[in-house]
Every structure is written in structure tokens, then in C-alpha cells.
Design a protein around this motif. Structure first.
Motif, PDB file in Angstrom:
ATOM      1  N   ASN A 200      -6.142  -3.440  -0.180  1.00  0.00           N
ATOM      2  CA  ASN A 200      -7.699  -3.648   0.266  1.00  0.00           C
ATOM      3  C   ASN A 200      -8.319  -4.695   0.349  1.00  0.00           C
ATOM      4  O   ASN A 200      -9.477  -5.254   0.482  1.00  0.00           O
ATOM      5  N   GLN A 201      -7.270  -6.034   0.282  1.00  0.00           N
ATOM      6  CA  GLN A 201      -7.599  -7.252   0.167  1.00  0.00           C
ATOM      7  C   GLN A 201      -9.046  -7.409  -0.607  1.00  0.00           C
ATOM      8  O   GLN A 201     -10.139  -8.066  -0.314  1.00  0.00           O
ATOM      9  N   CYS A 202      -9.112  -7.119  -1.928  1.00  0.00           N
ATOM     10  CA  CYS A 202      -9.972  -7.068  -2.730  1.00  0.00           C
ATOM     11  C   CYS A 202     -10.630  -8.577  -3.167  1.00  0.00           C
ATOM     12  O   CYS A 202      -9.991  -9.358  -3.111  1.00  0.00           O
ATOM     13  N   SER A 203     -12.053  -8.548  -3.073  1.00  0.00           N
ATOM     14  CA  SER A 203     -12.628  -9.842  -3.245  1.00  0.00           C
ATOM     15  C   SER A 203     -12.567 -10.034  -4.717  1.00  0.00           C
ATOM     16  O   SER A 203     -12.585 -11.299  -5.254  1.00  0.00           O
TER      17      SER A 203
ATOM     18  N   GLU B 280     -14.839   2.527  -7.752  1.00  0.00           N
ATOM     19  CA  GLU B 280     -15.196   2.428  -9.420  1.00  0.00           C
ATOM     20  C   GLU B 280     -14.160   1.662 -10.018  1.00  0.00           C
ATOM     21  O   GLU B 280     -14.329   1.343 -11.304  1.00  0.00           O
ATOM     22  N   ALA B 281     -13.192   1.449  -9.510  1.00  0.00           N
ATOM     23  CA  ALA B 281     -12.248   0.473 -10.169  1.00  0.00           C
ATOM     24  C   ALA B 281     -12.576  -0.955 -10.223  1.00  0.00           C
ATOM     25  O   ALA B 281     -12.130  -1.713 -10.997  1.00  0.00           O
ATOM     26  N   GLY B 282     -13.547  -1.230  -9.462  1.00  0.00           N
ATOM     27  CA  GLY B 282     -14.227  -2.502  -9.531  1.00  0.00           C
ATOM     28  C   GLY B 282     -13.611  -3.781  -9.121  1.00  0.00           C
ATOM     29  O   GLY B 282     -13.818  -4.897  -9.453  1.00  0.00           O
ATOM     30  N   THR B 283     -12.647  -3.471  -8.023  1.00  0.00           N
ATOM     31  CA  THR B 283     -12.065  -4.592  -7.458  1.00  0.00           C
ATOM     32  C   THR B 283     -12.911  -5.148  -6.205  1.00  0.00           C
ATOM     33  O   THR B 283     -12.290  -6.206  -5.570  1.00  0.00           O
ATOM     34  N   ARG B 284     -13.915  -4.593  -5.704  1.00  0.00           N
ATOM     35  CA  ARG B 284     -14.614  -5.007  -4.447  1.00  0.00           C
ATOM     36  C   ARG B 284     -13.834  -5.232  -3.212  1.00  0.00           C
ATOM     37  O   ARG B 284     -13.580  -6.361  -2.701  1.00  0.00           O
ATOM     38  N   PRO B 285     -13.188  -3.927  -2.903  1.00  0.00           N
ATOM     39  CA  PRO B 285     -12.511  -3.883  -1.633  1.00  0.00           C
ATOM     40  C   PRO B 285     -13.007  -4.033  -0.389  1.00  0.00           C
ATOM     41  O   PRO B 285     -14.291  -3.912  -0.347  1.00  0.00           O
ATOM     42  N   ASN B 286     -12.136  -4.793   0.548  1.00  0.00           N
ATOM     43  CA  ASN B 286     -12.816  -5.164   1.941  1.00  0.00           C
ATOM     44  C   ASN B 286     -12.191  -4.160   2.981  1.00  0.00           C
ATOM     45  O   ASN B 286     -11.920  -4.673   4.027  1.00  0.00           O
TER      46      ASN B 286
END
Ligand code: SF4
Ligand code: SF4
Lengths: 178, 310
Positions: A59-62, A167-173
Motif C-alpha cells: 500500500n506504499q503507506c505514508s 484502522e491499522a493506522g499506516t495511511r495507505p496510498n
């Protein structure tokens, strides 16, 4: 500096797995491993069942736990916020595998962590990621989340969408259009 | 919970549907690291608290010497787990404050020499052949070295739990109680190993009593750990269910709860009252329970995920 993201249309994705194959060929992924996958989940209880098809990848999380849990700095943010692994630094300790809520990573035959790169090598040359350009139903849109004129931003503005496990809180892109 | 079928085209056996990244190597390392921490804290504490002539050989020099040996085996297991062993030195060309594993690597780099120094100091002061064997004088700063090793042991013991609890992707592990839990379990394992090798009757009684207290404290923290999960969000509750009706229920309650904690405490009490003869059974069970706790938590943690929220 762009901020790359992707949207996948749940209405048009038919689970053909062309993206999976394109990715394998483009990135010469190990025979028994995959950077992206298509999952099918049937939910509910008969007769109220529905099938959900998801083309999944990193998800290339922010706010990527794989990056901040990496003890050597091998996992890092590259151009456009894309998360990459530097093979020369990776010890294969698997902290990043355990840290990723999306199970998006694996250890390859060289003993180092591997995952989707949004085909940054192609993107830098002005091409789309291999999965995006291969998708026969054009279900994927790749682009710059910071560019209001991009098709990606406009589509996200016009359609309902969600990220997985937000909800896992990783700010997915990576977004799924409903 | 609604039944969910998962079928994957483009299978990735490594990571999906049940992630299995860490196996016995990590469980063994977490156990031996905790055990070494327990030995260092307990013997360090005895060295500082007890007059030299009252120390038994087990706490005076066997434990300090055993700690780096135990730690070496644990670190070897850790090394075995690395998929790219050639790059092991990369741990020491970086310090990443946000990565617990980086902290762990540097803590080991401090604990290991400290424990060797303690072993050397204890051996040369109290060892059978070694009495004052280098300079002919008492080992300088032995008590200060013991103090340093208490600190090192606490850092090592807590860290083994923190490594897992920092991984927010696994709801079971994501608890601040894992650090204290592993520290207490390491202390109890350390005390058990000392009971096993201790020959002096009085010392053995003292150590066995200490062990019972550590196990009691561990039981309290374990209860809090489960309570926190059971009263947490959906993913936390689902991860606790692994131990309450889920696939890890039997193994956890039998191996850890009964064999590793309840039974040895009961045996210790009987031995204390002279109802049964002292034997190696209770301490061996405690050591087994410590290993089982790590193994079950490492495996169950990887089976817990945010999937319920998809
Ligand atoms: S999906 Fe996983 S591997 Fe990708 S950036 Fe997020 S945490 Fe890292
Ligand atoms: S496996 Fe490699 S990339 Fe992943 S955390 Fe360890 S060193 Fe970093």
C-alpha cells in the motif's frame, strides 16, 4: 515532488490476475513468490453471500511500519513516497514482514525482503506500473495524489473509495473504488 | 464473527494467508535472552546484597559464567534466523531509533561484553581454581560490575518483549505489558535454573521462594495482558480468542499455565512444607514453561491480524 498512489476499481476488476503475471514478468519475481496477488473472499452466510475480489499489493503507506521497524535502514522512502528495499543493507531479519499489516512482503531467494515498488523504474521513464498498463479492464489508475488535475485525484474525488485496514493506522496510498 | 472464506490466486505461501515469519529460532532466542537476563539480575543482585563469604558457588560464579554462555546460544539462534547472514554487520553500521530490533542489536552489543566481564570477575574472585588468579588481589569493582549487569539484564529482559510489542500489525503483540511479562518470565526462569544447580540447601530454599513470587507476579501480568486484549478493539479481542476457544487454547493453558506455572508452584509449596522431597521436576517445568510461553506467543502473534476489519 509527486506523491504516488493507486486506485483499483472494484466494479471493473474481474480477478483475472493479469496484474499478477505482468508484475512477475516485469520484476522477475521468484517462481514461488508474488509481489501482488488477487484474493477472493466470500462473505456472509448462505444464501446471503457475496464474493469480493481484491487485487492486493504493498500500500506504499505514508506512515509505514516496515520502514520504521527496519533496523538497518534497508527499507526506506524513495521518490514519490514509494517504499523500497535496499538489498545491500537488508539482513533478512524479517522485522518488516512482521510489521506490515498487509502481509505485502516476502523474503526472496537472495534472502532479502521484497515487495511491490509501484514499478518506480518504469514510472521514472514516464510509463505506468506494469500491472496498471496490463489490466485488460483498465481497473487501475496510477498517479500523483498531490496533482489535482490527475485522473487519480479526480476519480477519488468523484467516487466512493476506501483503503484496506485503514484502522491499522499506516495511511495507505492504495484505494479501492466502490 | 461472520465466516470468511479466503481463496488466493497468486498464492504467496510465505506471507499469506497466515504469516509465518519467525519460527523456533526467534522463540528460542527470546527465551534464552530472558533466561540470561534473569541470571544476570539475580546473581548481580546477590553479589551486591550478600557478603562475599556467604555467597554459594552457584550464585557467586556459576550463574555469572553461565549467563554469557546462554546468551551466546541465543544469539546464535538469532543469527540462524537471518535470511541474509552476510549482512549481519549492517546492524552495527546504523542505529535506527524507531526500530526495536536496532535497539536489540545494540543492547546485545552492550550486554554481551558486560556479562563476560561479570563472568570473569566472579570466576576470578570465587571460582574453584581461579581464586585471585590474575593479579593476586580481589577483582576490582566487582560489585559495580554486578550493578552494571543488573541494569544490562533489565534492559535485555524488557527488550525481548518490546521487540514484539512494537509490531502494531499483530494485535496480540501490540501490548505494553509484553515487556514486563517477558522480564518476569526471564527472572523466574533464571531463578529456576539456579535452583537446579544450587547445592546449598538454604540458598535453594531462598531461590525457590523467589521463583514462586516471580511466577505469581507473572500470573498477574498475564491476567492484565489478557484483560487488556479482551476489553480492546475488535482485532484485539479476536487475537485474545486464539487463547480462549481458538487454536492456541489447549497448548497455552496446558503447557504454559498448568505445566509451566501452576504445577511447579504447587510442587514448590509441597517441598517447602517437607511433604515431598526436593527434586529437579519443579525448576525443569518452569524452564519448559518459559520456553513454551515464548513459542506460543511468537506463533499466535503471527496468526493474529487486522483481517477482521477488512
Ligand atoms: S503495505 Fe506493508 S510493506 Fe507496503 S508500505 Fe505499508 S507496511 Fe510497508
Ligand atoms: S528484512 Fe531487511 S528490509 Fe526488512 S527489516 Fe530486516 S533488514 Fe530491513
Amino acid at each position: 515532488m509527486p506523491r504516488y498512489g493507486m486506485a483499483i476499481d472494484l466494479r471493473t476488476c474481474m480477478g483475472c490476475a493479469a496484474c499478477v503475471v505482468a508484475c512477475k514478468v516485469e520484476n522477475r519475481v521468484d517462481v514461488d513468490a508474488f509481489r501482488c496477488r488477487v484474493t477472493q473472499r466470500s462473505r456472509g452466510e448462505f444464501p446471503n453471500v457475496h464474493l469480493e475480489i481484491l487485487s492486493e499489493r504493498c500500500n506504499q503507506c505514508s506512515d509505514a511500519p516496515c520502514v520504521w521497524n527496519c533496523p538497518t535502514g534497508a527499507s526506506h522512502y524513495a521518490e514519490g513516497g514509494v517504499v523500497l528495499v535496499n538489498e545491500n543493507l537488508c539482513t533478512g531479519c524479517k522485522a518488516c514482514l512482521a510489521a506490515c499489516p498487509y502481509d505485502a512482503r516476502f523474503i526472496n531467494s537472495r534472502g532479502v525482503a521484497e515487495k511491490c515498488t509501484f514499478c518506480l523504474h518504469r514510472v521514472k521513464e514516464g510509463l505506468e506500473p506494469a500491472c496498471v498498463s496490463t489490466c485488460p479492464s483498465r481497473a487501475m489508475i496510477f498517479g500523483d495524489l498531490d496533482d489535482p488535475s490527475s485522473l487519480l485525484v479526480q476519480t477519488l474525488g468523484a467516487r466512493n473509495h476506501r483503503a484496506l485496514k485503514a484502522e491499522a493506522g499506516t495511511r495507505p496510498n492504495l484505494f479501492y473504488l466502490e | 464473527m461472520m465466516p470468511i472464506d479466503v481463496d488466493i490466486a497468486g498464492r504467496n505461501a510465505e506471507t499469506f494467508p497466515v504469516l509465518h515469519v519467525w519460527g523456533w529460532e526467534i522463540a528460542l532466542y527470546l527465551f534464552l535472552g530472558g533466561l540470561a537476563a534473569g541470571l544476570l539480575i539475580l546473581s548481580g543482585w546477590m553479589h551486591r546484597r550478600t557478603a562475599a563469604e556467604r555467597l554459594s558457588p552457584a550464585v557467586a560464579w556459576v550463574a555469572p559464567l553461565l549467563a554469557p554462555v546462554v546468551l551466546s546460544i541465543g544469539m546464535f539462534a538469532l543469527f540462524l534466523d537471518l535470511e541474509n547472514k552476510w549482512n549481519v554487520w549492517r546492524f552495527y553500521t546504523a542505529f535506527r531509533w524507531s526500530a526495536p530490533m536496532s535497539w536489540g542489536a545494540w543492547i546485545l552489543a552492550l550486554v554481551y561484553p558486560a556479562s563476560l566481564l561479570f563472568g570473569w570477575a566472579a570466576w576470578s574472585e570465587f571460582g574453584p581454581a581461579g581464586k585471585r588468579w590474575v593479579t593476586g588481589a580481589p577483582f576490582p569493582l566487582r560489585r559495580e560490575i554486578a550493578g552494571l549487569n543488573i541494569a544490562a539484564g533489565v534492559a535485555l529482559g524488557i527488550y525481548t518483549g518490546i521487540l514484539l510489542s512494537a509490531l502494531g500489525a499483530r494485535p496480540l503483540w501490540n501490548s505494553p505489558l509484553l515487556g514486563p511479562l517477558f522480564l518476569l518470565s526471564g527472572l523466574s526462569a533464571g531463578a529456576a535454573l539456579l535452583v537446579l544447580i544450587e547445592k546449598d540447601h538454604e540458598w535453594r530454599r531462598t531461590l525457590a521462594r523467589l521463583d514462586v513470587r516471580f511466577i505469581a507476579a507473572e500470573a498477574v501480568v498475564l491476567t492484565l495482558f489478557f484483560l487488556a486484549l479482551l476489553t480492546g478493539g475488535q482485532a484485539q479481542r479476536a487475537s485474545a480468542e486464539l487463547f480462549f476457544g481458538g487454536p492456541y487454547t489447549a497448548i497455552f493453558w496446558v503447557a504454559v499455565g498448568f505445566l509451566g506455572m501452576a504445577l511447579p508452584v504447587w510442587l514448590e509449596r509441597l517441598e517447602e512444607r517437607g511433604k515431598v522431597a526436593h527434586s529437579a521436576v519443579a525448576p525443569v517445568l518452569v524452564l519448559f514453561g518459559g520456553l513454551a510461553l515464548r513459542a506460543v506467543l511468537v506463533l499466535a502473534g503471527q496468526a493474529s491480524h487486522w483481517e477482521v476489519l477488512l
